[in-house]
Enzyme design. Structure first.
Site, PDB file in Angstrom:
ATOM      1  N   ASP A 315       0.808  -1.213   0.000  1.00 44.85           N
ATOM      2  CA  ASP A 315       0.000   0.000   0.000  1.00 44.85           C
ATOM      3  C   ASP A 315       0.845   1.267   0.000  1.00 44.85           C
ATOM      4  O   ASP A 315       2.004   1.258   0.397  1.00 44.85           O
ATOM      5  CB  ASP A 315      -0.922   0.011   1.219  1.00 44.85           C
ATOM      6  CG  ASP A 315      -0.123  -0.013   2.495  1.00 44.85           C
ATOM      7  OD1 ASP A 315       0.852  -0.803   2.563  1.00 44.85           O
ATOM      8  OD2 ASP A 315      -0.439   0.748   3.422  1.00 44.85           O
ATOM      9  N   GLU A 316       0.219   2.323  -0.429  1.00 40.06           N
ATOM     10  CA  GLU A 316       0.703   3.693  -0.236  1.00 40.06           C
ATOM     11  C   GLU A 316       2.162   3.911  -0.617  1.00 40.06           C
ATOM     12  O   GLU A 316       2.936   4.472   0.154  1.00 40.06           O
ATOM     13  CB  GLU A 316       0.539   4.098   1.245  1.00 40.06           C
ATOM     14  CG  GLU A 316      -0.886   4.268   1.653  1.00 40.06           C
ATOM     15  CD  GLU A 316      -0.960   4.765   3.092  1.00 40.06           C
ATOM     16  OE1 GLU A 316      -1.897   5.492   3.398  1.00 40.06           O
ATOM     17  OE2 GLU A 316      -0.093   4.413   3.905  1.00 40.06           O
ATOM     18  N   CYS A 317       2.559   3.433  -1.780  1.00 36.88           N
ATOM     19  CA  CYS A 317       3.938   3.691  -2.174  1.00 36.88           C
ATOM     20  C   CYS A 317       4.087   5.132  -2.666  1.00 36.88           C
ATOM     21  O   CYS A 317       3.250   5.634  -3.410  1.00 36.88           O
ATOM     22  CB  CYS A 317       4.359   2.713  -3.268  1.00 36.88           C
ATOM     23  SG  CYS A 317       5.430   1.444  -2.586  1.00 36.88           S
TER      24      CYS A 317
END
Lengths: 676, 676
Positions: A315-317
């Site tokens: 997630d959320e790179c």
């Protein structure tokens, strides 16, 4: 998905969106008189009751295994705690009137979708619990324990026949041991709570930028450099896996990659994308050495965790870190990788292969879903039922977490009404619906410590557990709250600390033995919802979580009840008891400030509460005046009313990172007064 | 000595005797502003304070061992709980402002009389804890933790220099795992409590007629037949010994013999004196096989427990069992043994030799003291300071337990004022006095379960701990109660459950979420003192201990405080706040009955409280009338007064196995009214 502050605004709108999705159907409960959670799939209440006293006896029949014997012992321990009758050894010796009949074993390693059904028949003279395997027995025993009550004659359970099974096969709780280390004892009693409400997946997340909290023998610098000395040994992990297995729960580990991984780089700088590993949060997906490392690491962890599913995060790179690195830019150009998202997809594909080579199925957050993602990857959705439904349409299985973020201080009702098959999923075919496996409550620990965790997780997670177990039409919020209060008390008997934490923390912050006026104030306050707390105070990983917004539960029962009364008064539906109760509370709140102010001065942790307490007193005064006006059917000037409403709205805004929850209810009363 | 009901009348008079012994000297406290227990031997308070915040750092200097590192970690855990500041790992990394300086090791196996002294110097900028060995460090760390408080600026400790050491070398708590099995977790947190108040002997009693609760590998039928399945494995015993050692405590095991041993006979009938082993409670002291058995058994246990002392019980033998057995009669005649007492002495002499052959010193209850008892046997006295002084005169060392029976529901003040060197010991020479080693609080479990044990042990044991540690002249009861309340709260932070138990049990017995009116009633009730409970209700080993007399603490704080106020009012020394508080309480109690009665009907466990609640209401009415009469300086008729006094005395008698503790205080008020 965690709550990196970067993502706040997006998350905010998505969470709101997915929360507004399901229609708030408030149906009368068909099985209203069973005060248990989750409500069973089917129950027929009879007449009379089965008494529980010192003669209670229990026996296991049919298939046997050590897990069943341990379950029986824990059942007796809990029953003894619920009644104060010492049954823990006596009930084994007594003639059995409670027969547990098990047909056969369950899988050695618990599998997704195994049969958890059971039949529980309680007559006035005996109890029969029947299940095809130990999982059903575990579920049925919890149902029985929740049915126990005290009557004028004895402790007893009602005569009833229950045929029960879960609606969804994946019913989980995520505990985030990445942001903050969570001691084993806290993990264990949360597993006890999960068992009580029939959850079956413990999603255990071990690492984040802040820390790496599990032992790797192959790469020991991960925990040596990344944990600050606090990590789970592999023996402790095995202990928890066994503990969960005993309770009919799978343990799904998560190692989030390629981002949220700063703590990995403390020991293994070569994994990092950035020049300065301490300012990098992303693994370098361009080096072969990265995959050699991860292959060995995932191999080690896949052997440690027997579950068939392995969560690789995703997630959320922050693509900018890659896109701004000349070496990685070069790599991307050479391979025509157009952006960071596509580069992450390349990484994910490699990781998926590594996981598959361990004969495990990969789970990942929304972001891992790309056009070419293998179809057996399970998508955990923090973006909402929409993205989950979309995934199901495209052939992917998914688990919903959006709407079940229990760290965000939403109400039990809000979580309760989020349905993995609600809103956009309604148009799915039944095959597609079957791909929606269930959901997971998520206990992120950015600004929750192991100390106050219980009061964030419980009792609200019981409402989510009901959503995931009980039939879809079970949606009566009033019934849910009634039963939630009872189950919350039961969870206390089972060893959970959620009901004790607030008072302990109030004593500590005030330095008083019994800070009654602070309790009165605390009972009508809540921490701000969603990501507003972080906007109001700068939290670092070292910020002590010892203030009132840490101490109070996410949902004020008193404020909720006052709101119901205010609604009835405002709409002309109040009974005399409502008027009495409203007045009693308002007087208490009005008079509290004078007692509380001297106390607040004595501690640096309570000094900023002075205006909050003053506001409560003023809000209560306005409320009392409103009651007088309404009862006397008096007309007031529009101006005076408007001034009051303005004050009430101001008081409803956060102060000292807290919300005064009764202000909007008093506004209801004021709005109901007629103007001249 | 346990509380076999046979012995009640003797015990009663002796206990009363030894409690009346010490003069009740109420001196002003020289070290009044340190809110800690036990008070230190010497302290000099300075100006200012040392703040505790996220910068707090600690370091070990000088001699090091793993125990010190563990102690430091536990210290940080507790400090984190006391403040909510996460110091458990950070404080190791921060620059140290708290230096622990240890000169050298203590004995590998903790010895009686080892140096436990320490010096704690707190300035505004740093802390220095100095001790000659780890035991002193452990004691000093607890002092520091108790000093922590919250102020308008921060958490802090006061500037002070403390030079401290114990008055007695043997300061113990007996936990009776013979009558009822006590789970390991309960043992552990009681050891935590012991550490907090600087006790140093855990006297662990494993067997009684009711059960044999520890594993013997040489004689496994002891636990297999005698324990009902609940016993401590030898690994668990070693775990507890290590746990105690970490906390600077010795573990003295007790195997009571030759009586109170029915449970031994379930597996080894040949040890029994009687024809029917299940009706026999005495080991046969006439058979050689008995000594062969005991020699091997004691050998095994002496190896398991490293302490130099081994307790062989010896109390309350029923000689009639021997004297009525023809075979034993014959043995006695042949050897000119004139009675059972002399036969026991023969047995004791053999046991003493066996214990001595293991290089251990025997401890026994009063009864083992006979003219020819070896001089190194330590006498534990349940008969009182008299018998202890007598033993000391005759060259024996002794430990006092009479007056420290914390299962008997006496007040903290009663225990506090019992001094091992009080009363009869005052005439001892200083050599003789040195033989009085200290004392032990005794937690017998005849009618106390592991559930309510904490509320029997704590906080009152802190008062006994102070008696055994602090200088003899520390005797101010008011100061003790003030500090006891603070320490009680601290003990809650350390994990003890004594403050939680009552509410939990009230919720369970009432079936209510928040049984407020039952709490109001419970707050002014106490279980009857000494052995009166057993006279009022037939208790068996299977009687559930889930009623109000099990739930309420042994001492009602509210009643004690009300009594102080009533005393001041009756003697004309009351301040206005006294009158207000008395009236507030009396109104609460008067009005409580109407709210409570409907609730009491709903549970079989509360129905018998109806007259108790009515009495409280009537007592309160009389009290309110008395306040009016006193304030108005009204004369009442002698008859009316007498009728009230009669009712109050009746109300002060036990009802539903409970004492209404405020009735005598209201009588004080009534007695103060002038008659016509």
């Amino acid at each position: 998905m965690k709550k990196a502050y970067l993502a706040v605004s997006i998350v905010f709108s998505l969470v709101v969106l997915c929360l507004l999705g399901p229609a708030r159907i408030l149906r009368a409960q068909e099985k209203g008189s069973l005060s248990i959670m989750p409500l069973p799939a089917h129950a027929v209440l009879g007449e009379g009751e089965f008494p529980i006293d010192g003669n209670f006896g229990i026996a296991l029949k049919g298939y046997k295994e050590p897990r069943l014997e341990k379950a029986q012992q824990r059942f007796l321990d809990t029953l003894s705690r619920e009644t104060g009758i010492p049954l823990w050894r006596e009930a084994i010796l007594n003639a059995p009137d409670f027969i547990i009949q098990t047909a056969g074993p369950s899988a050695a390693v618990q599998q997704l979708g195994e049969d958890e059904s059971y039949r529980l028949e309680i007559s006035t003279t005996g109890v029969q619990l029947t299940a095809s395997n130990p999982l059903g027995v575990l579920r049925g025993l919890q149902t029985f324990l929740q049915l126990v009550r005290v009557t004028p004659k004895s402790f007893s359970v009602p005569v009833v026949t229950i045929d029960d099974k879960p609606r969804f096969p994946w019913r989980g709780l995520l505990i985030d041991s990445g942001h903050r280390f969570v001691p084993i004892s806290v993990i264990k009693h949360n597993l006890d709570g999960m068992e009580a409400v029939k959850l079956n997946v413990f999603h255990w997340r071990f690492a984040d930028n802040q820390g790496f909290h599990v032992e790797s023998k192959k790469f020991p610098l991960l925990q040596k450099k990344g944990s600050g000395g606090f990590y789970y040994s592999q023996d402790e992990v095995r202990e928890i896996i066994a503990y969960a297995h005993d309770r009919g729960m799978r343990v799904v580990p998560e190692f989030d990659m390629p981002c949220h991984t700063t703590s990995w780089f403390l020991g293994y700088v070569e994994l990092s994308s950035g020049q300065d590993p301490l300012r990098s949060s992303a693994i370098d997906p361009t080096r072969q050495s990265t995959y050699r490392f991860l292959s060995r690491f995932i191999g080690e962890m896949a052997a440690l965790f027997p579950d068939s599913y392995f969560h690789a995060g995703g997630d959320e790179c922050d693509s900018k870190e890659w896109e701004g690195n000349p070496r990685i830019q070069k790599f991307m150009r050479a391979r025509a990788i157009k952006d960071g998202g596509t580069l992450q997809a390349v990484f994910t594909a490699r990781i998926e292969k590594i996981i598959a080579s361990q004969r495990k199925t990969m789970v990942g957050w929304d972001e891992v879903l790309r056009p070419d993602t293998p179809k057996d990857v399970v998508i955990q959705s923090w973006r909402g039922p929409e993205s989950l439904a979309e995934a199901a349409r495209n052939g992917y299985r998914g688990v919903l977490s959006c709407g079940y973020y229990i760290d965000l201080n939403q109400s039990a009702a809000e979580h309760y009404l989020v349905d993995p098959l609600g809103a956009n999923a309604a148009t799915l075919t039944s095959d597609q619906k079957a791909r929606v496996l269930g959901g997971e409550a998520t206990m992120w620990t950015d600004i929750v410590s192991h100390e106050n965790m219980d009061n964030r997780v419980w009792p609200r997670t019981a409402a989510i557990a009901e959503r995931l177990w009980s039939p879809q039409q079970v949606q009566d919020v009033d019934s849910m709250y009634q039963r939630l209060a009872i189950v919350s008390q039961k969870l206390g008997f089972y060893g959970l600390r959620h009901r004790l934490i607030t008072d302990e923390m109030l004593e500590r912050m005030s330095g008083e033995m019994n800070p009654e006026p602070l309790k009165v104030l605390a009972a009508v306050l809540q921490p701000p919802r969603l990501y507003q707390r972080q906007e109001l105070r700068a939290f670092t990983d070292f910020t002590p979580l010892n203030r009132l917004d840490d101490a109070v539960p996410p949902e004020s029962d008193t404020a909720r009840q006052f709101n119901e009364i205010a609604n009835r008064i405002a709409s002309g539906k109040a009974i005399p008891q409502d008027w009495r109760q409203a007045r009693e509370w308002l007087v208490l709140w009005r008079d509290n400030d004078a007692k509380l102010q001297p106390l607040l001065k004595r501690s640096f942790l309570t000094q900023d509460l002075a205006p909050v307490s003053q506001n409560l007193a003023r809000v209560a005064e306005i409320g009392l005046q409103a009651l007088d006006d309404l009862q006397g059917d008096r007309l007031i000037s529009a101006d005076a009313r408007q001034r009051n409403i303005e004050f009430l709205r101001l008081s409803a805004k956060p102060q000292a990172v807290l919300l005064l929850m009764v202000a909007p209810s008093v506004e209801l009363l004021v709005q109901a007064i007629r103007t001249q």
